[in-house]
Design a protein around this motif. Structure first.
Motif, short mmCIF file in Angstrom:
data_model
loop_
_atom_site.label_atom_id
_atom_site.label_comp_id
_atom_site.label_asym_id
_atom_site.label_seq_id
_atom_site.Cartn_x
_atom_site.Cartn_y
_atom_site.Cartn_z
N GLY A 168 9.70 -4.35 5.47
CA GLY A 168 9.52 -2.80 4.89
C GLY A 168 9.18 -1.66 3.97
N PHE A 169 9.30 -0.63 3.85
CA PHE A 169 8.32 0.45 2.78
C PHE A 169 8.23 -0.43 1.16
N ASP A 170 7.17 -0.39 1.17
CA ASP A 170 7.47 -1.13 -0.65
C ASP A 170 7.67 0.38 -1.34
N GLU A 171 8.53 -0.47 -2.08
CA GLU A 171 9.28 1.63 -2.81
C GLU A 171 8.40 1.49 -4.17
N ILE A 172 8.08 1.22 -4.53
CA ILE A 172 6.85 1.66 -5.91
C ILE A 172 5.82 1.96 -5.20
N ILE A 173 5.14 2.06 -4.25
CA ILE A 173 4.40 2.95 -3.68
C ILE A 173 4.99 4.24 -3.23
N SER A 174 4.31 5.08 -3.88
CA SER A 174 5.06 6.25 -4.03
C SER A 174 4.55 7.41 -2.62
N ALA A 175 3.06 7.59 -2.80
CA ALA A 175 1.99 7.72 -2.13
C ALA A 175 1.87 6.57 -1.25
N ALA A 176 0.88 6.85 -0.01
CA ALA A 176 0.82 6.13 1.22
C ALA A 176 1.03 4.79 0.86
N ASP A 178 2.68 4.10 3.83
CA ASP A 178 2.92 4.10 5.69
C ASP A 178 1.76 3.75 5.17
N TYR A 179 -0.08 3.45 4.42
CA TYR A 179 -1.13 2.85 4.80
C TYR A 179 -1.17 1.43 4.48
N ASP A 180 -0.08 1.41 3.22
CA ASP A 180 0.68 0.03 2.61
C ASP A 180 0.90 -0.54 4.61
N ASP A 217 -5.36 6.97 -4.64
CA ASP A 217 -6.21 5.57 -4.01
C ASP A 217 -5.92 4.91 -4.72
N ARG A 218 -5.08 4.99 -6.14
CA ARG A 218 -4.91 3.31 -7.08
C ARG A 218 -2.71 2.80 -5.86
N PHE A 219 -2.57 3.74 -5.12
CA PHE A 219 -1.95 2.97 -4.27
C PHE A 219 -2.25 2.38 -3.13
N ARG A 220 -3.89 3.07 -2.64
CA ARG A 220 -4.27 2.39 -1.70
C ARG A 220 -5.30 0.70 -2.40
N VAL A 221 -5.17 0.44 -3.42
CA VAL A 221 -5.89 -0.40 -4.19
C VAL A 221 -5.13 -1.36 -4.24
N LEU A 222 -3.79 -1.52 -4.39
CA LEU A 222 -2.54 -2.22 -4.68
C LEU A 222 -2.48 -2.89 -3.64
N ALA A 223 -2.36 -2.22 -2.82
CA ALA A 223 -2.39 -2.59 -1.04
C ALA A 223 -3.12 -3.37 -0.57
N LEU A 224 -3.84 -2.77 -1.04
CA LEU A 224 -5.69 -3.52 -0.14
C LEU A 224 -5.31 -5.16 -1.50
N ALA A 225 -5.12 -5.39 -2.72
CA ALA A 225 -4.94 -6.37 -3.32
C ALA A 225 -4.04 -7.07 -3.00
N LYS A 226 -2.54 -6.29 -2.11
CA LYS A 226 -1.22 -7.17 -1.91
C LYS A 226 -1.91 -8.54 -0.97
N ALA A 246 -13.14 -2.91 -3.71
CA ALA A 246 -13.93 -3.54 -4.45
C ALA A 246 -15.11 -1.97 -4.61
N GLU A 247 -14.74 -0.79 -3.33
CA GLU A 247 -15.00 0.89 -3.43
C GLU A 247 -14.24 1.73 -4.06
N LYS A 248 -13.23 1.14 -3.89
CA LYS A 248 -12.21 1.61 -4.28
C LYS A 248 -11.56 1.64 -5.95
N SER A 249 -11.50 0.58 -6.03
CA SER A 249 -11.65 0.71 -7.27
C SER A 249 -12.28 0.60 -8.67
N CYS A 250 -13.31 0.74 -8.03
CA CYS A 250 -14.39 1.03 -9.10
C CYS A 250 -14.32 2.67 -8.83
N ILE A 251 -14.41 3.59 -7.70
CA ILE A 251 -13.90 5.12 -7.51
C ILE A 251 -12.77 5.94 -8.48
N TYR A 252 -11.77 4.90 -8.81
CA TYR A 252 -10.52 4.97 -9.77
C TYR A 252 -10.65 4.41 -11.42
N ALA A 253 -11.23 3.34 -11.38
CA ALA A 253 -11.86 3.23 -12.74
C ALA A 253 -12.88 3.82 -13.40
#
Length: 304
Positions: A168-176, A178-180, A217-226, A246-253
């Motif tokens: 199901g949905f990853d409950e620690i991801i409070s936004a995005a 659905d993207y995950d 984007d912090r939630f999208r980065v987690l989804a991509l790493a997963k 890599a792109e989203k991680s750089c922006i968020y950092a």
């Protein structure tokens, strides 16, 4: 009689719009559905309105402590009895024949695990046309979905076994969230499309998660790493995931450094640097990166 589809509506402090959404479900021309509403700890009288509603219509209602839409939808699926599930966000509406048309589509395409319909977009009370990058299409949309979420929750219908098999949905991801989930599904499944505008998507309000949650984007980065920890990825798809990660991680950092969050910034800079080496293999350090990000979200769930 077992319903053909379970309709799951999460609700949090949006009472008036929720009742309109429920009305759009009750007006469906398809009769073989069950309606499940999960009150995600609302404090605006939603629970009382739902209790009164339950006296006049057949509706399954449950209340949980406020934990976000992922947890609310997961709870709804746990209560579902049908082989198919459909989600409706409390601020959206369905056309009267949405379920009938989509159920027919799923019956005609038994190999389709997930489908969606097209939508009408409303922003601040006015109809708008979505940009080209948001255009819905059928088939293998995994790579295109890495930068733009191409499945809409209120338009989606899927087989419940698939949802449960992926957790199901990853409950620690409070936004995005659905993207995950859609990306995890799209690794192995093509998306079906019923190209009819059977959902009205109402946006542009200040209470929407996209407006109230900083640094999505912090939630999208987690989804991509997963995804990189998933051995189902083909080499081409892994390469694409690495590029976007890599792109989203750089922006968020960079954003974290501007806010003085140096330790957090270092983690995402490390992820961006290491990601280039993850393009050919599921390295053990990917799991460590995922756990570090999840730990950070647990400690500061509402901070960027």
């Amino acid at each position: 009689m077992t319903p053909e589809v379970s309709v799951i509506v999460p609700a949090y402090n949006r009472c008036a719009m929720l009742l309109e959404a429920i009305d759009s479900v009750l007006a469906q021309s398809a009769a073989a559905f069950e309606l499940i509403v999960i009150d995600d700890g609302s404090t605006d009288g939603t629970g009382e309105h739902l209790a009164r509603l339950a006296k006049t219509i057949r509706i399954k209602i449950d209340r949980i402590d406020h934990r976000g839409p992922a947890a609310a939808r997961n709870r709804g699926v746990a209560l579902a009895r049908a082989p198919l599930i459909a989600f409706l966000d409390s601020d959206d509406l369905w056309s009267p024949n949405k379920l009938e048309r989509q159920l027919a589509f799923m019956r005609d395409n038994p190999g389709c695990a997930i489908s969606q319909t097209n939508e009408i977009w409303i922003r601040n009370g006015r109809r708008v046309n979505p940009g080209l990058r948001h255009r819905k299409r059928a088939g293998d949309i995994f790579i295109d979905s890495l930068r733009t979420c191409l499945i809409s929750t209120s338009a989606a219908m899927m087989r419940i076994e698939l949802f449960r098999s992926l957790g199901g949905f990853d409950e620690i991801i409070s936004a995005a969230e659905d993207y995950d989930l859609w990306l995890r599904i799209l690794i192995n499944h093509e998306a079906g499309l019923l190209d009819e505008p059977l959902v009205t998507r109402r946006g542009g309000r200040p209470d929407q998660i996209s407006a109230t949650t900083p640094a999505i984007d912090r939630f999208r980065v987690l989804a991509l790493a997963k995804l990189l920890a998933d051995d189902r990825l083909s080499p081409a798809r892994r390469t694409s995931v690495v590029e976007v990660l890599a792109e989203k991680s750089c922006i968020y950092a960079r954003g974290l450094r501007r806010r003085g969050k140096i330790d957090e910034a270092r983690l995402y800079e490390w992820v961006a640097d290491q990601a280039r080496g993850w393009g050919t293999r599921a390295a053990p350090e990917i799991g460590c990166a995922v756990e570090s990000m999840r730990s950070m979200l647990r400690e500061t769930p509402h901070e960027c």
